[in-house]
Design an enzyme around this catalytic site. Sequence first.
Site, PDB file in Angstrom:
ATOM      1  N   ASP A 172       0.828  -1.204   0.000  1.00 52.21           N
ATOM      2  CA  ASP A 172       0.000   0.000   0.000  1.00 52.21           C
ATOM      3  C   ASP A 172       0.864   1.257   0.000  1.00 52.21           C
ATOM      4  OD1 ASP A 172      -2.306   1.505   0.080  1.00 52.21           O
ATOM      5  OD2 ASP A 172      -2.562   1.336   2.244  1.00 52.21           O
ATOM      6  N   ARG A 232       0.559   5.325  -4.756  1.00 52.76           N
ATOM      7  CA  ARG A 232       0.074   6.610  -5.269  1.00 52.76           C
ATOM      8  C   ARG A 232       0.514   7.768  -4.377  1.00 52.76           C
ATOM      9  NH1 ARG A 232      -6.130   6.191  -7.041  1.00 52.76           N
ATOM     10  NH2 ARG A 232      -6.416   5.473  -4.905  1.00 52.76           N
ATOM     11  N   ARG A 233       0.482   7.550  -3.068  1.00 57.26           N
ATOM     12  CA  ARG A 233       0.914   8.611  -2.156  1.00 57.26           C
ATOM     13  C   ARG A 233       2.412   8.881  -2.286  1.00 57.26           C
ATOM     14  NH1 ARG A 233      -1.630   6.427   3.254  1.00 57.26           N
ATOM     15  NH2 ARG A 233      -2.080   4.631   1.920  1.00 57.26           N
ATOM     16  N   THR A 236     -10.524  -6.096  -5.764  1.00 60.80           N
ATOM     17  CA  THR A 236     -11.728  -5.856  -6.560  1.00 60.80           C
ATOM     18  C   THR A 236     -12.190  -4.413  -6.397  1.00 60.80           C
ATOM     19  OG1 THR A 236     -12.991  -6.785  -4.697  1.00 60.80           O
ATOM     20  CG2 THR A 236     -12.530  -8.250  -6.546  1.00 60.80           C
ATOM     21  N   ASN A 257     -10.210  -1.860  -6.126  1.00 58.69           N
ATOM     22  CA  ASN A 257      -9.331  -1.047  -6.977  1.00 58.69           C
ATOM     23  C   ASN A 257      -9.826  -0.976  -8.415  1.00 58.69           C
ATOM     24  OD1 ASN A 257      -6.318  -2.279  -5.339  1.00 58.69           O
ATOM     25  ND2 ASN A 257      -7.603  -0.522  -4.833  1.00 58.69           N
ATOM     26  N   ARG A 262     -11.127   2.343 -10.063  1.00 63.38           N
ATOM     27  CA  ARG A 262     -10.296   3.492 -10.416  1.00 63.38           C
ATOM     28  C   ARG A 262     -10.492   3.851 -11.888  1.00 63.38           C
ATOM     29  NH1 ARG A 262      -4.588   1.957  -7.286  1.00 63.38           N
ATOM     30  NH2 ARG A 262      -5.466   2.001  -5.166  1.00 63.38           N
ATOM     31  N   LEU A 291      -7.727  -4.350   7.371  1.00 63.48           N
ATOM     32  CA  LEU A 291      -7.496  -5.563   6.596  1.00 63.48           C
ATOM     33  C   LEU A 291      -7.860  -5.399   5.126  1.00 63.48           C
ATOM     34  CD1 LEU A 291      -6.475  -8.416   7.033  1.00 63.48           C
ATOM     35  CD2 LEU A 291      -8.806  -9.133   7.596  1.00 63.48           C
ATOM     36  N   SER A 292      -8.856  -4.557   4.833  1.00 59.11           N
ATOM     37  CA  SER A 292      -9.279  -4.294   3.451  1.00 59.11           C
ATOM     38  C   SER A 292      -9.581  -5.575   2.674  1.00 59.11           C
ATOM     39  CB  SER A 292      -8.216  -3.470   2.707  1.00 59.11           C
ATOM     40  OG  SER A 292      -8.042  -2.215   3.323  1.00 59.11           O
ATOM     41  N   GLU A 307      -0.389 -12.823  12.901  1.00 55.98           N
ATOM     42  CA  GLU A 307       0.118 -11.628  13.555  1.00 55.98           C
ATOM     43  C   GLU A 307       0.149 -10.497  12.518  1.00 55.98           C
ATOM     44  OE1 GLU A 307       0.880 -11.415  16.811  1.00 55.98           O
ATOM     45  OE2 GLU A 307       0.305 -13.530  17.066  1.00 55.98           O
TER      46      GLU A 307
END
Length: 257
Positions: free
Chosen positions: A37, A40-41, A83, A85, A88, A213-214, A225
């Site tokens: 992750d 883009r940032r 899914t 994403n 976009r 968790l997305s 963990e």
Amino acid sequence: MSGRVELPGFLYGYYERRLLKDLPRDRIPRHIGVMVDGNRRWAKQFNAPTAQGHQAGADKIHEFLGWCQELGVKVVTLYMLSTDNMNRSSEELDLLMGIIANTLDRLDEDANISVHAMGAPELLPDYLAERLNKLTARTPVREKIHVNVAVGYGGRREIVDAVRELLHDAVAKGMDISKLADDLCVDDISRYLYTRGQPDPDLVIRTSGEQRLSGFLMWQSAYSEFYFCEALWPAFRKVDFLRALRDYAGRQRRFGT
């Protein structure tokens, strides 16, 4: 939450070697899930095109897999495209799909890697779905690490697909569905997941500072963990990885309590 310490080059190298030396090798996770992750940032920080961030993230994947092979990690699951994403812009998705395809080609060049595709191929362009199928069917010369590539992946969808396949198989075998419902157990579902036959992840790492968790490996990560790192994925360093492993090694894992 992991903080970042910026050190001069020679001190950074010393710190990395110290972490590596002190890491107990009998506590290395067998299976690591990674939520890559922050691409883009990262690009936005440098006023760079989004595609440059995705490419930097793809390059980091290969670097990361090298670290895992060095340390003896056996399975890595990469959350590359969810899914969600897929909503976009078409321009960004086209660029991202191309970068993912090139990443798969680079994985194909590594004789030490076996690859398994996770997700819904019907959501992907034909050329990308075909590359995933080809790569999954390939047998490595000498497997040092197994990589699950989650592209067009959603955790809820995976569970639905598993149940659907289980029911279809039951009907094909002439089983009584009511009896199946009465006898259904956790292992019955696990046998139909995308990761069937593989160990559940011991450690899940998410970069970029987000702590959710997305939908990633929702079933499989029940006793994993978790380690959340502030670094954006393209800026994730080996020392960040070693810190995650050190943190994992120091934990007392509890299953079900």
